[in-house]
Write a protein that holds these residues in place. Sequence first.
Motif, PDB file in Angstrom:
ATOM      1  N   GLU A  31      53.342  41.009  36.547  1.00 27.75           N
ATOM      2  CA  GLU A  31      52.078  41.681  36.830  1.00 27.75           C
ATOM      3  C   GLU A  31      52.129  43.179  36.530  1.00 27.75           C
ATOM      4  O   GLU A  31      51.154  43.765  36.059  1.00 27.75           O
ATOM      5  CB  GLU A  31      51.675  41.459  38.290  1.00 27.75           C
ATOM      6  CG  GLU A  31      51.173  40.052  38.592  1.00 27.75           C
ATOM      7  CD  GLU A  31      49.813  39.775  37.955  1.00 27.75           C
ATOM      8  OE1 GLU A  31      48.834  40.481  38.252  1.00 27.75           O
ATOM      9  OE2 GLU A  31      49.735  38.834  37.137  1.00 27.75           O
ATOM     10  N   SER A  74      44.913  37.949  36.841  1.00 28.78           N
ATOM     11  CA  SER A  74      44.778  37.971  38.301  1.00 28.78           C
ATOM     12  C   SER A  74      43.659  38.928  38.700  1.00 28.78           C
ATOM     13  O   SER A  74      43.194  39.748  37.894  1.00 28.78           O
ATOM     14  CB  SER A  74      46.092  38.443  38.937  1.00 28.78           C
ATOM     15  OG  SER A  74      46.342  39.802  38.597  1.00 28.78           O
ATOM     16  N   GLU A  75      43.250  38.847  39.948  1.00 25.90           N
ATOM     17  CA  GLU A  75      42.199  39.739  40.428  1.00 25.90           C
ATOM     18  C   GLU A  75      42.634  41.200  40.314  1.00 25.90           C
ATOM     19  O   GLU A  75      41.849  42.065  39.925  1.00 25.90           O
ATOM     20  CB  GLU A  75      41.843  39.420  41.884  1.00 25.90           C
ATOM     21  CG  GLU A  75      40.724  40.294  42.434  1.00 25.90           C
ATOM     22  CD  GLU A  75      40.275  39.870  43.822  1.00 25.90           C
ATOM     23  OE1 GLU A  75      39.749  40.736  44.557  1.00 25.90           O
ATOM     24  OE2 GLU A  75      40.434  38.688  44.174  1.00 25.90           O
TER      25      GLU A  75
END
Length: 264
Positions: free
Chosen positions: A63, A95-96
Amino acid sequence: MVTVNELIKSIWYGPAPSVGETQNIGASLPEEEKLISLIQLFKSGDFSLKPVFLHPMNSTENEEVLNLCIRVFCSICTHEDLRKVENLNFLSWVSEGNAYVFASRARETLSPEVVPYLLVLLEEWDDTVVKEVIRDSLDHMMDYSENLDWNASVDEIGSYYMEWMNTLSPTFYYYNGEPVFPGNLTKSLVQRVFAVRGQNTSVKMESLPILLSVWSGAKCPLQYKKVMDEEVFQQLMNYIDTLAERRWERGRKYFYGNSVEGAL
């Protein structure tokens, strides 16, 4: 070597490399080291390995790596890069948290070609905090709320976008609806600075210091939470004077003083 996490927290990507400095970008390099080396290469004005950079952006499971890739992509991408949907495959599984990063940094592409991606994300993330930052970026780029309701539908904003595109030059890059130019950016910055000068408070501007730092390769002395005292004020004035001495072309996009489009 600077880390991915450190660059994520910074308003720029660190100093430009020394003249003649070479980068090791071998296939065996760990993902994070390769990304840092690619950024160093880009800062020197060499964008030839952009395809190598696009691969981890669309394949990484880290991430933090994706977060930094998104930021760098928005800084170096051209109109043509954005027209190639495959360059942004990561948006189909993002992802958010990183959808938020893309939505907030999209305005730094300075390209109207990013708008269709934001409209797709607006539908996908309608019930999350990402929605607000998407609308904020869309409004920052197109000023759609002057003609539509802030909560206008995706279709309404999409129709407005098509009309807006007809008013733009296809080769120019834009900021706040105008062909981008550092002089205009620094003028906006100075206006805000004078508004709070002597109040011993922070300016709370994020986008302009980031954009100027990344464009010029010289870190802006003004940061979001930094208190605007006389020392910072003078540093900023000197910084602006330095930028004014350099040659810029209106409507072109730069990364560390180098046009992302190369020589035209």
